[in-house]
Structures are given as structure tokens and as C-alpha cells.
Design a protein around this motif. Structure first.
Motif, PDB file in Angstrom:
ATOM      1  N   ASN A  30     -53.672  24.640 -14.105  1.00 54.18           N
ATOM      2  CA  ASN A  30     -54.338  24.279 -15.365  1.00 54.18           C
ATOM      3  C   ASN A  30     -55.167  25.399 -15.986  1.00 54.18           C
ATOM      4  O   ASN A  30     -55.985  25.137 -16.879  1.00 54.18           O
ATOM      5  N   ARG A 108     -48.336  25.052 -23.173  1.00 55.95           N
ATOM      6  CA  ARG A 108     -48.420  24.694 -21.753  1.00 55.95           C
ATOM      7  C   ARG A 108     -47.082  25.006 -21.075  1.00 55.95           C
ATOM      8  O   ARG A 108     -46.016  24.734 -21.638  1.00 55.95           O
ATOM      9  N   THR A 128     -49.087  23.928 -13.431  1.00 55.14           N
ATOM     10  CA  THR A 128     -49.045  24.198 -14.859  1.00 55.14           C
ATOM     11  C   THR A 128     -50.114  25.220 -15.222  1.00 55.14           C
ATOM     12  O   THR A 128     -51.095  25.403 -14.506  1.00 55.14           O
ATOM     13  N   ARG A 130     -51.660  27.219 -19.165  1.00 54.34           N
ATOM     14  CA  ARG A 130     -51.594  27.226 -20.626  1.00 54.34           C
ATOM     15  C   ARG A 130     -51.768  28.672 -21.113  1.00 54.34           C
ATOM     16  O   ARG A 130     -52.650  29.377 -20.653  1.00 54.34           O
TER      17      ARG A 130
END
Length: 132
Positions: A30, A108, A128, A130
Motif C-alpha cells: 500500500n 494502483r 499492492t 500506488r
């Protein structure tokens, strides 16, 4: 003495049954970053790279991470849908650097992997990040 043997047996079994894990990933889960040149994964033990798959793909709008990871893993290494490039790594590695295409667009991204654990079991996971 019996307690010692039971403890030793439990320790050996837990070590034998342990699966390989991703111990760190960069960009971190993240994280928001400028477009990276690669995603780096470190493992709890060396992996057989030839039996492993690593993919990075822009997250489709409205799609869940699990679903996006499955889609990414289904793509061939040279697919234009992927943000990652084909991997060129040694056969056995405790760390893998997955090269990325130049100039990733803001948004993302999902990092998905499947690797073969030393005990022969497949290990699948995802993360993940971004791009700003």
C-alpha cells in the motif's frame, strides 16, 4: 526426557512443514511511490525461480485485489497488459527483482506471485502499491 523428545519432534515437523514466504517487498504494501524501475521481493529461503511466476499489473477500476492478482498471474510474461517485464534471474534466488516498464502511469498496481516452496507446495500471494 519424553518432554524433550516431544519438543524436538514438534520443532522438526514445524520446520519441515513450513512454506517459503515473502519476507519483504519493495515498494511496500500500500505504499505510494514515484514510478519504480523494479519490484523487489525477498524470501524466507531461496526459491527455484524457474518454477515461480511474478507479475505486476495496473489494477482495473472497481476490481478486487484478489481478482486482479488472478488476472495478472494468468497473463504471459510478455503481455502488453502487464507493467512488469519478463524476469531474467538466476535459477535459485533468495531475492528477485522484477523489472517494470518505463514510465508507469499514476494509479494502483497489484504485484502477484506464485512460487514453489522447498517442500513442493505452491505459495501464492499478492501486494499492492500506488504510483503518484
Amino acid at each position: 526426557m519424553n518432554k524433550f523428545l516431544a519438543l524436538l519432534t514438534a520443532l522438526v515437523l514445524s520446520t519441515t512443514l513450513a512454506h517459503t514466504a515473502v519476507s519483504s517487498i519493495s515498494p511496500a504494501l500500500n505504499a505510494t511511490v514515484t514510478a519504480p524501475k523494479a519490484v523487489v521481493l525477498k524470501f524466507s529461503e531461496p526459491i527455484e525461480v524457474r518454477f515461480s511466476t511474478f507479475r505486476v499489473m495496473a489494477m482495473p477500476a472497481g476490481q478486487a485485489v484478489d481478482a486482479a492478482a488472478k488476472v495478472a498471474l494468468a497473463e504471459k510474461a510478455d503481455s502488453p497488459k502487464l507493467a512488469s517485464l519478463p524476469l531474467n534471474a538466476p535459477a535459485l534466488a533468495a531475492q528477485v527483482s522484477v523489472p517494470l516498464k518505463a514510465s508507469l502511469k499514476a494509479g494502483r498496481y497489484v504485484v502477484a506471485w506464485t512460487l514453489l516452496s522447498e517442500d513442493g507446495h505452491p505459495v501464492t500471494g499478492h501486494s499492492t502499491f500506488r504510483v503518484k
